[in-house]
Motif scaffolding. Structure first.
Motif: not given
Length: 122
Positions: A13-25
């Protein structure tokens, strides 16, 4: 792996997400959690993005070295299929061409990210 880690975070139940994407989709990502992308876009995911001009950053870095007299400047980066890495490689090559300096590259060689040595046992 990225998908599993994000799934566990959402379950907590995180409030938000900072994402450095590694996947293709990333179309699978649960958008009930606010997401801000860092460094590069994530295909399939409509989210806000915080990024730099990777081409300009690499160009300026190479120009800085050339201005200080360096001429044998190599580029080591991730695979050019990653948009940020491709932009950095273009910036490196464009700066060298702009300053009429020959690139230090091995034909057919692409440096990829990997550990320099195996991790230490814990």
């Amino acid at each position: 792996m990225e998908r599993d880690v994000i799934g566990r975070m959402v379950q907590r139940r995180i409030a938000g997400l900072l994402l450095c994407p590694t996947g293709a989709d990333h179309s699978w990502l649960d958008l009930s959690v606010p997401v801000v992308l860092v460094d590069r876009p994530a295909p399939g995911l409509p989210a806000d993005l915080v990024e730099i001009d990777d081409h300009r950053a690499a160009f300026d870095a190479v120009a800085h070295l050339i201005a200080r007299g360096h001429r044998r400047i190599a580029y080591v980066g991730d695979t050019p299929t990653i948009p940020t890495s491709a932009a950095r490689l273009r910036g490196y090559r464009d700066a060298l061409a702009h300053h009429q300096v020959e690139a230090v590259e091995e034909p057919g060689q692409t440096a990829t990210a990997r550990p320099a040595r195996p991790p230490l046992a814990r």
